[in-house]
Design a protein around this motif. Structure first.
Motif, short mmCIF file in Angstrom:
data_model
loop_
_atom_site.label_atom_id
_atom_site.label_comp_id
_atom_site.label_asym_id
_atom_site.label_seq_id
_atom_site.Cartn_x
_atom_site.Cartn_y
_atom_site.Cartn_z
N LYS A 1 4.83 9.85 -0.95
CA LYS A 1 5.37 9.46 0.36
C LYS A 1 6.13 10.63 1.00
CE LYS A 1 8.16 5.71 2.37
NZ LYS A 1 7.11 4.96 3.10
N ARG A 2 6.94 11.33 0.19
CA ARG A 2 7.71 12.47 0.72
C ARG A 2 6.80 13.58 1.22
NH1 ARG A 2 11.16 11.41 -3.80
NH2 ARG A 2 10.02 13.00 -5.00
N GLN A 3 5.67 13.74 0.58
CA GLN A 3 4.74 14.80 0.98
C GLN A 3 3.87 14.39 2.17
OE1 GLN A 3 2.52 16.57 -2.29
NE2 GLN A 3 4.23 16.28 -3.71
N GLY A 4 4.05 13.19 2.64
CA GLY A 4 3.29 12.73 3.80
C GLY A 4 1.84 12.42 3.52
N ILE A 5 1.51 12.24 2.25
CA ILE A 5 0.11 11.97 1.88
C ILE A 5 -0.26 10.53 2.17
CG2 ILE A 5 -1.50 11.89 -0.06
CD1 ILE A 5 0.09 14.23 -1.29
N ALA A 6 0.66 9.61 1.93
CA ALA A 6 0.43 8.18 2.19
C ALA A 6 1.76 7.53 2.53
CB ALA A 6 -0.21 7.50 0.99
N GLU A 7 1.74 6.68 3.55
CA GLU A 7 2.99 6.00 3.94
C GLU A 7 3.37 4.93 2.92
OE1 GLU A 7 4.95 3.65 7.79
OE2 GLU A 7 2.79 4.11 7.74
N TYR A 8 2.38 4.19 2.46
CA TYR A 8 2.61 3.13 1.46
C TYR A 8 1.65 3.39 0.28
CZ TYR A 8 5.01 0.85 5.33
OH TYR A 8 5.86 0.57 6.38
N PRO A 9 2.07 4.22 -0.66
CA PRO A 9 1.16 4.62 -1.75
C PRO A 9 0.65 3.48 -2.62
CG PRO A 9 3.03 6.11 -1.59
CD PRO A 9 3.34 4.94 -0.72
N LEU A 10 1.47 2.44 -2.83
CA LEU A 10 1.07 1.34 -3.70
C LEU A 10 0.58 0.18 -2.86
CD1 LEU A 10 0.88 -0.13 -6.42
CD2 LEU A 10 3.32 -0.67 -6.23
N LEU A 11 -0.66 -0.24 -3.09
CA LEU A 11 -1.23 -1.35 -2.35
C LEU A 11 -1.25 -2.60 -3.23
CD1 LEU A 11 -4.03 -1.52 0.16
CD2 LEU A 11 -4.23 -3.01 -1.83
N LEU A 12 -0.67 -3.68 -2.71
CA LEU A 12 -0.69 -4.97 -3.38
C LEU A 12 -1.12 -6.03 -2.37
CD1 LEU A 12 2.67 -4.73 -5.37
CD2 LEU A 12 0.35 -4.42 -6.28
N SER A 13 -1.99 -6.92 -2.79
CA SER A 13 -2.45 -8.01 -1.93
C SER A 13 -1.67 -9.26 -2.29
CB SER A 13 -3.96 -8.23 -2.13
OG SER A 13 -4.68 -7.05 -1.85
N LEU A 14 -0.72 -9.64 -1.45
CA LEU A 14 0.23 -10.69 -1.80
C LEU A 14 0.19 -11.89 -0.83
CD1 LEU A 14 3.24 -8.34 -2.66
CD2 LEU A 14 1.64 -9.43 -4.26
N ALA A 15 -0.94 -12.07 -0.17
CA ALA A 15 -1.09 -13.25 0.69
C ALA A 15 -1.05 -14.51 -0.18
CB ALA A 15 -2.40 -13.20 1.46
N ALA A 16 -0.55 -15.59 0.40
CA ALA A 16 -0.41 -16.85 -0.35
C ALA A 16 -1.75 -17.57 -0.40
CB ALA A 16 0.65 -17.73 0.30
N ASP A 17 -2.67 -17.03 -1.20
CA ASP A 17 -3.98 -17.65 -1.35
C ASP A 17 -4.28 -17.82 -2.84
OD1 ASP A 17 -4.66 -15.13 -2.28
OD2 ASP A 17 -5.72 -14.55 -0.45
N THR A 18 -5.52 -18.14 -3.16
CA THR A 18 -5.86 -18.43 -4.55
C THR A 18 -5.79 -17.20 -5.46
OG1 THR A 18 -8.21 -18.13 -4.01
CG2 THR A 18 -7.33 -20.37 -3.93
N TRP A 19 -5.76 -16.00 -4.88
CA TRP A 19 -5.67 -14.79 -5.69
C TRP A 19 -4.24 -14.46 -6.11
CZ3 TRP A 19 -9.24 -12.15 -8.18
CH2 TRP A 19 -10.56 -12.16 -7.75
#
Length: 445
Positions: A179-197
């Motif tokens: 993040k500090r190097q400006g490579i990715a704003e949100y480096p960790l992706l998590l799918s947390l929608a309230a669905d069956t997954w």
């Protein structure tokens, strides 16, 4: 309460599905006299299933009456037919439905059928446990998968990170560096929608933090800070609101949208179902193709493990089929041919589902198959198959699967989302989920 759960399942069936049941019953009754297995599945792998049916019919002389329904309507259609005593012999079943279906008397245990039980010796333990309820086993696996920790190797290289993080603390550290190097704003992706997954995603986090939702007796321990669920919830809250390495929009990100976002190349780390690795490394589907690699699930905290959450779908036999000698013999041969080894001694269906569709399997001997190894090398990179096998050995079934799971998970999803939104402390959210579990468990008794 037992009756309430059964009635809830029955009332979910629609009139249109009931009419379909009548049609199936008439066709199946006519076919039964000719020595036919009546099999129902959902609309997945249809071509592969038909190919295997053709092979089964040629090898055994037994005909198969095969029907399938879209996943969204499948459970309702199946329940309608089961309630109406349609002559179903075998159907695909989700592990999440097992307790409710077993309690309702819609599935027959198979642990007294040696021809099928012998396959446990060659199956991943989490798969076998996912087909057990109250000490009985109810089927053989159609496929089994687990949540995997995936990394974008190119982004790690750009950030000067030599190897995937081994702990969740290291994930935070690496993400902040990226993040500090400006490579990715949100480096960790998590799918947390309230669905069956959501239960699979958070279970992977809880298990890797050394936690459980319930203990061996089925009592809620998710509110116990020493059991890991609270630590996992705190990790999520801090990742979103303190470190800002996970997007606040994660609470609205469904699994399929998370897949697309990770495939865009905008994130360095993600928790993703293993079967998605092929799509992520397919240039026609993913901008990050060729860069996605797998690593063991990071350990969380002092009690952390590399464990993750797994799930299965399986072939279940109806009591009607089991209680009729001729139907039982045909159903057993069908389940063995599809969920075990075929008449040539091969795990042909599981291998076909992997090589054609990328669906992982429960059968351990296939890990040594050269074609299977070649498939994983192509789509997961050199050594990818070994990582998948190692993670499978560290996979656990969801410990909250129960007759009241469908009722409880709504409260649990709200609790996790409240943490992610910063509206509740992790301890309070897990207490609410634990209280609901205890309420439903006591009512069921």
């Amino acid at each position: 309460m037992r009756g309430m759960f059964a009635r809830r399942a029955v009332l979910a069936a629609t009139g249109a599905a009931a009419l379909g049941a009548a049609g199936l019953g008439a066709r199946a009754a006519r076919a039964q006299a000719g020595g036919t297995v009546n099999f129902i599945g959902w609309s997945a792998a249809v071509d592969q299933v038909r190919a295997q049916i053709s092979a089964f019919e040629r090898a055994t002389g037994i005909r198969v009456n095969y029907e399938n329904f879209p996943w969204a309507q499948f459970r309702t259609a199946l329940v309608t037919r089961l309630v109406g005593n349609a002559p179903i012999d075998v159907s695909w079943i989700s592990d999440a439905w097992l307790p409710e279906f077993a309690e309702a008397g819609w599935l027959a245990p198979i642990d007294d059928i040696p021809e099928l039980m012998k396959y446990n010796a060659e199956a991943a333990e989490y798969c076998t446990q996912s087909m057990r309820y109250r000490g009985r086993q109810y089927g053989l696996a159609y496929y089994g998968d687990h949540m995997s920790f995936m990394v974008n190797a190119e982004l790690l290289q750009r950030a000067g990170i030599a190897a995937p993080p081994a702990t969740w603390d290291e994930v935070v550290e690496a993400s902040l560096r990226i993040k500090r190097q400006g490579i990715a704003e949100y480096p960790l992706l998590l799918s947390l929608a309230a669905d069956t997954w959501l239960i699979e995603f958070v279970s992977a986090l809880v298990f890797s933090h050394g936690g459980r939702f319930v203990d061996e007796r089925g009592e809620a321990v998710m509110a116990d800070p020493a059991r890991g669920a609270v630590r996992a919830a705190r990790f999520l809250r801090e990742a979103i609101h303190t470190h800002r390495i996970v997007s606040p929009g994660a609470v609205e990100t469904a699994e399929i949208n998370g897949l697309r976002a990770f495939g865009s190349g905008a994130h360095a780390f993600a928790i993703v179902p293993t079967y998605r690795i092929r799509a992520l490394n397919d240039p026609s589907q993913s901008q990050a193709a060729g860069r996605i690699r797998l690593a063991l699930m990071p350990k969380g905290g002092p009690e952390g493990t590399n464990e993750t959450c797994g799930w299965i779908r399986f072939y279940g036999m109806t009591p009607g089929a089991k209680n009729d000698r001729a139907r039982r013999e045909r159903a057993v041969r069908f389940i063995e041919f599809f969920g075990g080894r075929d008449t040539a001694g091969n795990y042909s269906m599981q291998k076909l589902l992997l090589t054609d569709l990328g669906l992982p399997f429960c059968t351990l001997p296939l890990n040594e198959d050269p074609e299977v190894q070649g498939f994983w090398t192509r789509w997961a990179g050199e050594g990818g198959g070994a990582v998948i096998a190692a993670q499978s050995a560290r996979t656990r079934k969801k410990d909250v699967i129960s007759p009241w799971f469908g009722e409880w998970v709504e409260t649990a999803n709200q609790a996790w989302q409240s943490v992610c939104l910063g509206r509740a402390e992790p301890e309070a959210a897990m207490r609410a989920a634990a209280a609901k579990w205890t309420e439903l468990r006591r009512a069921f008794r």
